[in-house]
Design an enzyme around this catalytic site. Structure first.
Site, short mmCIF file in Angstrom:
data_model
loop_
_atom_site.label_atom_id
_atom_site.label_comp_id
_atom_site.label_asym_id
_atom_site.label_seq_id
_atom_site.Cartn_x
_atom_site.Cartn_y
_atom_site.Cartn_z
N ASP A 44 -14.33 10.78 -9.69
CA ASP A 44 -13.97 9.26 -9.02
C ASP A 44 -14.88 8.15 -9.12
O ASP A 44 -16.10 8.40 -9.23
CB ASP A 44 -13.69 9.59 -7.55
CG ASP A 44 -15.06 10.00 -6.71
OD1 ASP A 44 -15.76 8.99 -6.40
OD2 ASP A 44 -15.35 11.35 -6.89
N SER A 45 -14.22 7.10 -9.53
CA SER A 45 -15.07 5.91 -9.61
C SER A 45 -16.02 5.94 -10.71
O SER A 45 -15.87 6.24 -11.68
CB SER A 45 -15.78 5.55 -8.20
OG SER A 45 -16.20 4.10 -8.16
#
Length: 363
Positions: free
Chosen positions: A192-193
């Site tokens: 994520d991210s």
């Protein structure tokens, strides 16, 4: 190659500023609690989410990466705390180049998700990372699947700089392939991210190796890749940076604060290092993604996150050269909602539900 140096303790000046910063955050929180009742449409609909996101934005903008790291347990410490809290036995593997891998679930499971957490390359994983992925694989395994998560702890900026984190991410995949004997068809990459950035950069490395990192050959494609709100470029351009700046949990200016710390190296001529195809996946020539070594790829994004415009533009281009791409948008949701907003919402998020559905159909 030697492991990155350990972070140095905060200086006296940094400690004093941290105290002032914390007082400022408390003041901002009180103001938000009072004024949030009168918020408009440019803010989250849920009051609790509005307060939480305002506090997070203020904290990320006001405190430095080093100060935040002094307040938050490291990824490895957070994993130990979570596992002991759940009365589960921690299982950690030391990886090359100073990284570590933490097992969530049965380490002998047939399928494994190699996971890279977000945090702008500056912050460690948060408790909700471990909680969400533990719940996810428990649900999948209860439904008859056999999967575990290999959660990677990598070194953080500004102490460690690019491409250290990518080298460590690749070492985690190398370990799963060579030391556990799993076939690529039993392995998924996810993140994520900033971790989504690493997942894409690792995938790119398989066909176009980073010049400073040893190539990694595989016998076939990975089962899949999940890029969860991936940080694909470090620009603050795009309508979502403006439209969602009071909705999301991360402020637009964080790009200018954290990206230079990640790219802190010099280019050999004394100039600040610039991004490249592996540090910012959007910089890779489009044709480099042709034949990417994954059966399928899932992109997840929240429509109300500041990174949405960058993600949306990248995915639309990516799909033209990699047709086996699924793109899911959580409308009304923000950055990595299952992790950073899930508890405040008190319900399953759209993005979390789609991730579970997509994984279940491919395990």
């Amino acid at each position: 190659m030697a492991s990155p140096p350990a972070p140095q303790p905060l200086s006296l000046l940094e400690k004093l500023d941290l105290l002032v910063g914390q007082l400022s955050i408390v003041g901002s929180a009180v103001w938000t609690v009072v004024t949030g009742v009168f918020r408009g449409n440019d803010y989250p609909k849920e009051y609790k989410l509005h307060v939480l996101h305002a506090i997070l934005r203020k904290s990320l903008s006001r405190l430095t990466g080093r100060q935040l790291q002094a307040l938050i347990p490291s990824t490895s410490q957070g994993y130990e705390i979570f596992m002991k809290g759940k009365r589960l036995q921690p299982a950690t593997v030391a990886l090359q180049h100073g990284a570590a891998g933490h097992w969530i679930g049965n380490k002998d499971a047939k399928k494994v998700v190699v996971y890279y957490h977000g945090g702008g390359f500056v912050l460690p994983a948060v408790p909700d990372h471990f909680d969400f992925y533990n719940q996810l694989i428990t649900s999948l395994n209860t439904a008859g699947h056999d999967v575990s998560v290999f959660f990677v702890s990598y070194s953080l900026a500004p102490t460690a700089i690019y491409p250290t984190q990518l080298r460590q991410a690749i070492s985690a995949l190398r370990y799963i392939l060579t030391e556990t004997g799993r076939s690529p068809s039993d392995i998924l990459l996810a993140g994520d991210s900033a971790g989504g950035n690493l997942a894409l950069a690792t995938l790119l490395h398989l066909t176009h190796p980073h010049p400073a990192i040893d190539p990694l050959d595989m016998s076939g494609p990975l089962a899949g890749v999940v890029a969860f709100a991936p940080w694909v470029n470090f620009s603050t351009d795009g309508a979502s940076m403006r439209d969602n700046k009071f909705k999301d949990c991360i402020p637009p200016d964080i790009q200018h604060m954290w990206a230079p710390q990640y790219l802190r190296g010099l280019d050999g001529q004394g100039k600040q290092a610039q991004g490249d195809a592996w540090s910012e996946p959007c910089r890779a020539p489009l044709e480099w993604w042709v034949g990417a070594k994954a059966e399928e790829i899932l992109f997840l994004a929240g429509r109300d996150e500041v990174l949405f415009s960058a993600i949306d533009g990248f995915v639309e281009r990516f799909k033209t050269v990699f047709p086996k791409t699924t793109y899911f948008i959580g409308y009304g949701e923000t950055h990595v909602a299952p992790v950073y907003s899930g508890q405040a919402l008190g319900r399953e998020t759209q993005q979390g539900g789609e991730l579970k559905r997509w994984l279940a159909s491919r395990l």
